[in-house]
Design a protein around this motif. Structure first.
Motif, PDB file in Angstrom:
ATOM      1  N   GLN A  42       0.789  -1.058   0.053  1.00 13.32           N
ATOM      2  CA  GLN A  42      -0.014   0.050   0.049  1.00 13.32           C
ATOM      3  C   GLN A  42       0.946   1.265  -0.011  1.00 13.32           C
ATOM      4  N   GLY A  43       0.319   2.246  -0.155  1.00 16.15           N
ATOM      5  CA  GLY A  43       1.073   3.754  -0.061  1.00 16.15           C
ATOM      6  C   GLY A  43       1.086   4.158   1.107  1.00 16.15           C
ATOM      7  N   LEU A  44       1.608   5.201   1.576  1.00 18.49           N
ATOM      8  CA  LEU A  44       1.963   5.754   2.774  1.00 18.49           C
ATOM      9  C   LEU A  44       0.469   6.370   3.197  1.00 18.49           C
ATOM     10  N   PHE A  90       7.148   5.578   9.415  1.00 20.37           N
ATOM     11  CA  PHE A  90       8.024   6.716   8.778  1.00 20.37           C
ATOM     12  C   PHE A  90       7.740   8.131   9.634  1.00 20.37           C
ATOM     13  N   LEU A 103       8.100  17.076   2.893  1.00 19.57           N
ATOM     14  CA  LEU A 103       8.624  16.360   3.883  1.00 19.57           C
ATOM     15  C   LEU A 103       9.858  15.750   3.695  1.00 19.57           C
ATOM     16  N   PHE A 105      11.729  12.722   5.457  1.00 20.33           N
ATOM     17  CA  PHE A 105      11.654  11.554   6.183  1.00 20.33           C
ATOM     18  C   PHE A 105      12.860  11.024   6.628  1.00 20.33           C
ATOM     19  N   GLY A 106      12.594   9.953   7.757  1.00 19.34           N
ATOM     20  CA  GLY A 106      13.750   9.306   8.339  1.00 19.34           C
ATOM     21  C   GLY A 106      13.716   7.904   7.424  1.00 19.34           C
ATOM     22  N   THR A 107      14.500   7.136   7.919  1.00 22.80           N
ATOM     23  CA  THR A 107      14.802   5.756   7.064  1.00 22.80           C
ATOM     24  C   THR A 107      13.737   4.657   7.379  1.00 22.80           C
ATOM     25  N   GLY A 108      12.756   4.933   8.215  1.00 24.77           N
ATOM     26  CA  GLY A 108      11.710   3.997   8.465  1.00 24.77           C
ATOM     27  C   GLY A 108      12.242   2.921   9.473  1.00 24.77           C
TER      28      GLY A 108
ATOM     29  N   TYR B  33       3.488  16.479  -5.330  1.00 21.54           N
ATOM     30  CA  TYR B  33       4.892  16.139  -4.952  1.00 21.54           C
ATOM     31  C   TYR B  33       5.324  14.773  -5.499  1.00 21.54           C
ATOM     32  N   TYR B  35       8.333  11.714  -4.701  1.00 20.88           N
ATOM     33  CA  TYR B  35       9.439  11.251  -3.933  1.00 20.88           C
ATOM     34  C   TYR B  35       9.947  10.103  -4.403  1.00 20.88           C
ATOM     35  N   ARG B  37      12.258   6.371  -3.090  1.00 19.12           N
ATOM     36  CA  ARG B  37      12.969   5.997  -1.996  1.00 19.12           C
ATOM     37  C   ARG B  37      13.884   4.609  -2.787  1.00 19.12           C
ATOM     38  N   GLY B  40      16.576   0.482   1.129  1.00 19.08           N
ATOM     39  CA  GLY B  40      16.986   0.652   2.654  1.00 19.08           C
ATOM     40  C   GLY B  40      16.921   2.042   2.935  1.00 19.08           C
ATOM     41  N   LYS B  41      16.801   2.950   2.138  1.00 20.80           N
ATOM     42  CA  LYS B  41      17.035   4.351   2.381  1.00 20.80           C
ATOM     43  C   LYS B  41      16.059   5.246   2.552  1.00 20.80           C
ATOM     44  N   GLU B  42      16.055   6.419   3.015  1.00 18.99           N
ATOM     45  CA  GLU B  42      15.083   7.282   3.416  1.00 18.99           C
ATOM     46  C   GLU B  42      14.335   7.529   2.040  1.00 18.99           C
ATOM     47  N   ILE B  43      12.944   8.147   2.404  1.00 21.83           N
ATOM     48  CA  ILE B  43      12.282   8.680   1.260  1.00 21.83           C
ATOM     49  C   ILE B  43      12.681   9.926   1.084  1.00 21.83           C
ATOM     50  N   PHE B  45      12.647  13.771  -1.083  1.00 26.84           N
ATOM     51  CA  PHE B  45      11.777  14.630  -2.063  1.00 26.84           C
ATOM     52  C   PHE B  45      12.357  14.756  -3.265  1.00 26.84           C
ATOM     53  N   PHE B  91       7.122   7.490  -5.305  1.00 24.61           N
ATOM     54  CA  PHE B  91       5.809   7.819  -4.886  1.00 24.61           C
ATOM     55  C   PHE B  91       5.288   9.296  -5.141  1.00 24.61           C
ATOM     56  N   PHE B 105      -0.685   9.854  -0.212  1.00 23.09           N
ATOM     57  CA  PHE B 105       0.236   9.188  -1.106  1.00 23.09           C
ATOM     58  C   PHE B 105      -0.340   8.102  -1.803  1.00 23.09           C
ATOM     59  N   GLN B 107       0.320   4.564  -4.265  1.00 23.07           N
ATOM     60  CA  GLN B 107       0.967   3.163  -3.920  1.00 23.07           C
ATOM     61  C   GLN B 107       2.702   3.269  -4.244  1.00 23.07           C
TER      62      GLN B 107
END
Lengths: 115, 114
Positions: A42-44, A90, A103, A105-108, B33, B35, B37, B40-43, B45, B91, B105, B107
């Protein structure tokens, strides 16, 4: 510029146990704070947000988070998790003024709830 | 109400080829927007549209990436030519005017460059 740190990449927990997912941020300007969740395939989805006012914010599915300005933290908590909470979480921030509300973001953190 | 729709959901292309990703935002949302990913790293912008205008494209990696938003509705993100490091999940998110980071967001599109 802002940065967000989620120290725990994975958190395993048994069902009905409490959980805390940690988030710290760094910013030279005031920020809004968010937690987003991504369920498998799914999406965020927005879980909760801190914009102003009370530092304890409640979100969907029984989650809550507390904004601590002095520690620049926004940890996410749930007193009793369910299997369906298995997902990736996240932490994110956006600037209060300017920045177009993009936004950072952190790495989750992957939360895995086990029976 | 329909959510943010992205397609394709997956794309596998060879290095050097061109790929176009599409995003249909929620109707009435001025902000759009993109984005990305990387595994293994952050999402991160990439860019921000307000209606049909690019408000901020500071996150675009290089000039191989081209984003458009026709008539302030749907948006496309073209990668030409694709490189291996472009692999990741892209995304799209949209929000109403005046929102402060609360975005909806899609999918995501998983792009694999081989």
């Amino acid at each position: 510029a802002q940065s967000v740190t989620q120290l725990d990449s994975q958190v395993p927990v048994f069902e009905e146990a409490p959980v805390e997912l940690r988030c710290n941020y760094s910013s030279s300007v005031s920020v809004y704070l968010f937690w987003y969740v991504q369920y498998p395939n799914q999406g965020l989805q927005l879980l909760l947000k801190y914009l102003s006012g009370s530092t304890l914010v409640k979100g969907i599915n029984g989650f809550e988070a507390e904004f601590n300005k002095s520690q620049t933290s926004f940890h996410l908590r749930k007193p009793s998790v369910h299997i369906s909470d298995t997902a990736e979480y996240f932490c994110a921030v956006s600037e209060v003024r300017g920045g177009g509300n993009k936004l950072t973001f952190g790495t989750g953190t992957q939360l895995k709830v086990e029976l | 109400e329909a959510g943010v729709t992205q397609f394709p959901s997956h794309s596998v292309i060879e290095k050097g080829q061109t790929v176009t990703l599409r995003c249909d935002p929620i109707s009435g949302h001025d902000n759009l927007y993109w984005y990305r990913r990387v595994m293994g790293k952050e999402i991160k912008f990439l860019l921000h549209f307000v209606k049909e205008s690019k408000q901020d494209e500071s996150g675009m990696p290089n000039n191989r990436f081209l984003a458009e938003r026709t008539g302030g509705t749907y948006s496309t993100l073209k990668v030409q030519p694709a490189e291996l490091e472009d692999s990741g999940v892209y995304f799209c998110a949209s929000s109403q005017a005046g929102s402060r980071g609360e975005a909806f967001f899609g999918q995501g599109t998983r792009l694999t460059v081989v």
